[in-house]
Design a protein around this motif. Structure first.
Motif, PDB file in Angstrom:
ATOM      1  N   THR A  30       0.835  -1.198   0.000  1.00 22.44           N
ATOM      2  CA  THR A  30       0.000   0.000   0.000  1.00 22.44           C
ATOM      3  C   THR A  30       0.870   1.248   0.000  1.00 22.44           C
ATOM      4  O   THR A  30       1.750   1.398   0.854  1.00 22.44           O
ATOM      5  N   ASP A  31       0.641   2.131  -0.953  1.00 27.67           N
ATOM      6  CA  ASP A  31       1.345   3.416  -0.996  1.00 27.67           C
ATOM      7  C   ASP A  31       0.721   4.379   0.001  1.00 27.67           C
ATOM      8  O   ASP A  31      -0.504   4.550   0.030  1.00 27.67           O
ATOM      9  N   ILE A  32       1.543   4.984   0.831  1.00 27.65           N
ATOM     10  CA  ILE A  32       1.055   5.980   1.786  1.00 27.65           C
ATOM     11  C   ILE A  32       2.019   7.157   1.826  1.00 27.65           C
ATOM     12  O   ILE A  32       3.163   7.058   1.374  1.00 27.65           O
ATOM     13  N   LYS A  33       1.538   8.253   2.383  1.00 25.32           N
ATOM     14  CA  LYS A  33       2.387   9.421   2.622  1.00 25.32           C
ATOM     15  C   LYS A  33       2.624   9.545   4.127  1.00 25.32           C
ATOM     16  O   LYS A  33       1.688   9.453   4.914  1.00 25.32           O
ATOM     17  N   VAL A  34       3.878   9.733   4.470  1.00 23.50           N
ATOM     18  CA  VAL A  34       4.272   9.850   5.874  1.00 23.50           C
ATOM     19  C   VAL A  34       4.951  11.196   6.081  1.00 23.50           C
ATOM     20  O   VAL A  34       5.979  11.478   5.455  1.00 23.50           O
ATOM     21  N   SER A  35       4.388  12.023   6.919  1.00 24.93           N
ATOM     22  CA  SER A  35       4.992  13.329   7.219  1.00 24.93           C
ATOM     23  C   SER A  35       5.933  13.179   8.415  1.00 24.93           C
ATOM     24  O   SER A  35       5.660  12.410   9.342  1.00 24.93           O
ATOM     25  N   TYR A  36       7.040  13.906   8.389  1.00 25.02           N
ATOM     26  CA  TYR A  36       7.962  13.893   9.524  1.00 25.02           C
ATOM     27  C   TYR A  36       8.392  15.314   9.841  1.00 25.02           C
ATOM     28  O   TYR A  36       8.420  16.191   8.975  1.00 25.02           O
ATOM     29  N   ALA A  37       8.748  15.539  11.110  1.00 27.82           N
ATOM     30  CA  ALA A  37       8.809  16.903  11.635  1.00 27.82           C
ATOM     31  C   ALA A  37      10.157  17.596  11.508  1.00 27.82           C
ATOM     32  O   ALA A  37      10.231  18.812  11.717  1.00 27.82           O
ATOM     33  N   ALA A  38      11.225  16.873  11.185  1.00 27.78           N
ATOM     34  CA  ALA A  38      12.536  17.534  11.118  1.00 27.78           C
ATOM     35  C   ALA A  38      13.506  16.697  10.296  1.00 27.78           C
ATOM     36  O   ALA A  38      13.507  15.468  10.409  1.00 27.78           O
ATOM     37  N   PRO A  39      14.349  17.338   9.480  1.00 29.19           N
ATOM     38  CA  PRO A  39      15.419  16.619   8.784  1.00 29.19           C
ATOM     39  C   PRO A  39      16.552  16.369   9.771  1.00 29.19           C
ATOM     40  O   PRO A  39      17.524  17.118   9.838  1.00 29.19           O
ATOM     41  N   PHE A  66       8.616  16.020   4.393  1.00 21.05           N
ATOM     42  CA  PHE A  66       9.022  16.878   5.516  1.00 21.05           C
ATOM     43  C   PHE A  66       8.086  18.065   5.661  1.00 21.05           C
ATOM     44  O   PHE A  66       7.761  18.746   4.694  1.00 21.05           O
ATOM     45  N   ALA A  67       7.639  18.304   6.895  1.00 18.80           N
ATOM     46  CA  ALA A  67       6.888  19.507   7.258  1.00 18.80           C
ATOM     47  C   ALA A  67       7.292  19.840   8.685  1.00 18.80           C
ATOM     48  O   ALA A  67       7.275  18.958   9.551  1.00 18.80           O
ATOM     49  N   PRO A  68       7.691  21.073   8.978  1.00 20.91           N
ATOM     50  CA  PRO A  68       8.265  21.382  10.291  1.00 20.91           C
ATOM     51  C   PRO A  68       7.277  21.261  11.447  1.00 20.91           C
ATOM     52  O   PRO A  68       6.130  21.702  11.363  1.00 20.91           O
ATOM     53  N   GLY A  69       7.736  20.638  12.527  1.00 21.91           N
ATOM     54  CA  GLY A  69       7.009  20.605  13.783  1.00 21.91           C
ATOM     55  C   GLY A  69       5.565  20.155  13.689  1.00 21.91           C
ATOM     56  O   GLY A  69       5.234  19.134  13.079  1.00 21.91           O
ATOM     57  N   ALA A  70       4.689  20.946  14.316  1.00 27.38           N
ATOM     58  CA  ALA A  70       3.269  20.607  14.368  1.00 27.38           C
ATOM     59  C   ALA A  70       2.620  20.582  12.986  1.00 27.38           C
ATOM     60  O   ALA A  70       1.578  19.936  12.797  1.00 27.38           O
ATOM     61  N   GLN A  71       3.225  21.248  12.013  1.00 26.86           N
ATOM     62  CA  GLN A  71       2.678  21.203  10.652  1.00 26.86           C
ATOM     63  C   GLN A  71       2.677  19.778  10.108  1.00 26.86           C
ATOM     64  O   GLN A  71       1.823  19.408   9.304  1.00 26.86           O
ATOM     65  N   SER A  72       3.642  18.981  10.542  1.00 31.91           N
ATOM     66  CA  SER A  72       3.703  17.600  10.070  1.00 31.91           C
ATOM     67  C   SER A  72       2.538  16.788  10.626  1.00 31.91           C
ATOM     68  O   SER A  72       1.997  15.913   9.940  1.00 31.91           O
ATOM     69  N   VAL A  73       2.136  17.064  11.860  1.00 33.79           N
ATOM     70  CA  VAL A  73       0.974  16.384  12.447  1.00 33.79           C
ATOM     71  C   VAL A  73      -0.308  16.887  11.794  1.00 33.79           C
ATOM     72  O   VAL A  73      -1.238  16.121  11.530  1.00 33.79           O
ATOM     73  N   GLN A  74      -0.345  18.179  11.500  1.00 34.25           N
ATOM     74  CA  GLN A  74      -1.513  18.766  10.849  1.00 34.25           C
ATOM     75  C   GLN A  74      -1.742  18.137   9.477  1.00 34.25           C
ATOM     76  O   GLN A  74      -2.883  18.035   9.015  1.00 34.25           O
ATOM     77  N   ALA A  75      -0.676  17.680   8.834  1.00 31.72           N
ATOM     78  CA  ALA A  75      -0.815  17.031   7.529  1.00 31.72           C
ATOM     79  C   ALA A  75      -1.658  15.765   7.642  1.00 31.72           C
ATOM     80  O   ALA A  75      -2.409  15.416   6.720  1.00 31.72           O
ATOM     81  N   VAL A  76      -1.558  15.062   8.760  1.00 33.57           N
ATOM     82  CA  VAL A  76      -2.389  13.878   8.994  1.00 33.57           C
ATOM     83  C   VAL A  76      -3.821  14.298   9.302  1.00 33.57           C
ATOM     84  O   VAL A  76      -4.777  13.685   8.822  1.00 33.57           O
ATOM     85  N   ALA A  77      -3.976  15.361  10.083  1.00 34.04           N
ATOM     86  CA  ALA A  77      -5.319  15.845  10.413  1.00 34.04           C
ATOM     87  C   ALA A  77      -6.085  16.266   9.169  1.00 34.04           C
ATOM     88  O   ALA A  77      -7.305  16.063   9.069  1.00 34.04           O
ATOM     89  N   SER A  78      -5.384  16.839   8.193  1.00 35.17           N
ATOM     90  CA  SER A  78      -6.025  17.319   6.966  1.00 35.17           C
ATOM     91  C   SER A  78      -6.175  16.231   5.911  1.00 35.17           C
ATOM     92  O   SER A  78      -6.838  16.445   4.888  1.00 35.17           O
ATOM     93  N   GLY A  79      -5.522  15.076   6.133  1.00 32.36           N
ATOM     94  CA  GLY A  79      -5.586  14.001   5.159  1.00 32.36           C
ATOM     95  C   GLY A  79      -4.504  14.056   4.091  1.00 32.36           C
ATOM     96  O   GLY A  79      -4.482  13.226   3.191  1.00 32.36           O
ATOM     97  N   ASP A  80      -3.598  15.024   4.182  1.00 34.23           N
ATOM     98  CA  ASP A  80      -2.506  15.112   3.214  1.00 34.23           C
ATOM     99  C   ASP A  80      -1.470  14.006   3.424  1.00 34.23           C
ATOM    100  O   ASP A  80      -0.668  13.719   2.537  1.00 34.23           O
ATOM    101  N   ALA A  81      -1.456  13.430   4.619  1.00 36.18           N
ATOM    102  CA  ALA A  81      -0.597  12.276   4.925  1.00 36.18           C
ATOM    103  C   ALA A  81      -1.413  11.303   5.752  1.00 36.18           C
ATOM    104  O   ALA A  81      -2.384  11.687   6.411  1.00 36.18           O
ATOM    105  N   GLN A  82      -1.014  10.042   5.714  1.00 32.61           N
ATOM    106  CA  GLN A  82      -1.752   9.021   6.463  1.00 32.61           C
ATOM    107  C   GLN A  82      -1.111   8.733   7.822  1.00 32.61           C
ATOM    108  O   GLN A  82      -1.799   8.374   8.773  1.00 32.61           O
ATOM    109  N   ILE A  83       0.207   8.873   7.891  1.00 35.18           N
ATOM    110  CA  ILE A  83       0.945   8.607   9.118  1.00 35.18           C
ATOM    111  C   ILE A  83       1.925   9.744   9.344  1.00 35.18           C
ATOM    112  O   ILE A  83       2.432  10.340   8.397  1.00 35.18           O
TER     113      ILE A  83
END
Length: 333
Positions: A30-39, A66-83
């Protein structure tokens, strides 16, 4: 002729009784998008698991975003990422704002950052009345800085925070005398030392409460509908931890490619600091969440949410780790 036909028919019957090997089907991926908070080197296990195919082994093909900090969690809340993979302070900011997101695994529960000053500063106590700079107030980095100051009797109100910027910007500001201290993560300690600056304290070495620095966060509804995907991702991450611990040199080079680092001293520093802190049994703990909530409760205006009185248990779902434990995939040590 009749005999020949009879023999052929008998042979066909016998062949029909012989079991032929069945080609095993490749596992569905399964292809998914995973956001992470820092390089950062904190994500070494995830980078390694991606490059070594350890997620695909368990039916998941993650695209890391990559999305900084809380923005990475917000990506899951908005559905732009799954994990999402991020710290407790980032998870809490988004969940307290209304998103039904929980942590299902925690690979790092140590608040690991370093305070840097100029060489003439003898102790953290000498920073009273001085000016600091970092990534910003609503970050785990700021929390680590405050914890270090308070461990030496310097209150948050005893210092002033000025410029905000990334690690290289803050180190240059410190070198130029525009600030008196800053906070960094490894391997930036190598650059600080090369600049003649001084690492004066390390939050990972202080007797602080647990803090979830790297957790796996998902929406509850996604977990309910795609449990096999979440379980597969956590399995891949656990195997990434094992691979990092067992293959030091290769793991450093993999992380270096992700972070665009080639300096071997820098890579060694990042590996040496963060990889030994990984948990092989990645169960989230209430303490790892509570420390973030307690800190956020002190600064409601900074975070824009009310963390006081929040129940850490509501931020966790332990069922994935419990399932892996029952399977024998992970074991407590």
């Amino acid at each position: 002729m009749k005999r020949c036909v009879t023999i052929l028919a008998l042979t066909a019957c016998l062949l029909a009784l012989v079991p032929f090997p069945v080609m095993a089907q490749a596992p569905r991926v399964t292809d998914i998008k995973v956001s992470y908070a820092a390089p950062s080197f904190t994500y070494a296990a995830m980078f390694v698991a991606t490059d070594k195919g350890l997620f695909r082994k368990h039916g998941v093909n993650p695209e890391l975003i990559f999305a900084p900090g809380a923005q990475s969690v917000q990506a899951v809340a908005s559905g732009d990422a799954q994990i999402n993979t991020a710290a407790a302070i980032d998870l809490a900011a988004v969940r307290l704002a209304g998103a039904d997101i929980v942590t299902v695994a925690a690979l790092l529960e140590t608040l690991g950052f370093m305070m840097v000053t100029r060489p003439e500063v003898g102790s953290v106590k000498e920073l009273k009345g001085k000016t600091g700079g970092d990534l910003g107030p609503a970050t785990a980095l700021r929390m680590a800085g405050v914890m270090i100051l308070e461990s030496e009797g310097v209150a948050y109100t005893d210092v002033t925070y000025g410029p905000i910027g990334g690690f290289p910007v803050m180190l240059q500001a410190l070198k130029a005398g525009r600030i008196d201290f800053t906070m960094i993560g490894s391997p930036w300690d190598v650059e600080a030392n090369r600049m003649g600056l001084k690492v004066i304290a390390d939050s990972a070495k202080l007797p602080l409460p647990k803090f979830m620095l790297l957790g796996v966060n998902v929406q509850r509804k996604y977990l309910a509908a795609n449990r096999d995907v979440v379980v597969g991702f956590v399995k891949g991450l656990v195997e990434g931890v094992r691979y990092c611990l067992a293959n030091r040199e290769e793991s450093k080079q993999i992380v270096g490619r992700w972070l665009k680092l080639t300096d071997q001293e820098v890579l060694e520093s990042g590996y040496r600091y963060y990889v030994p802190l990984y948990k092989e049994y990645p169960e989230p703990t209430a303490e790892g969440i509570k420390s973030a909530l307690d800190f956020m409760a002190r600064f409601p205006r900074v975070y824009g949410v009310q963390a006081a009185g929040a129940d850490p248990a509501a931020f966790m779902d332990l069922s994935v780790v419990e399932e892996l434990g029952r399977q024998g995939f992970i074991r407590r040590r």
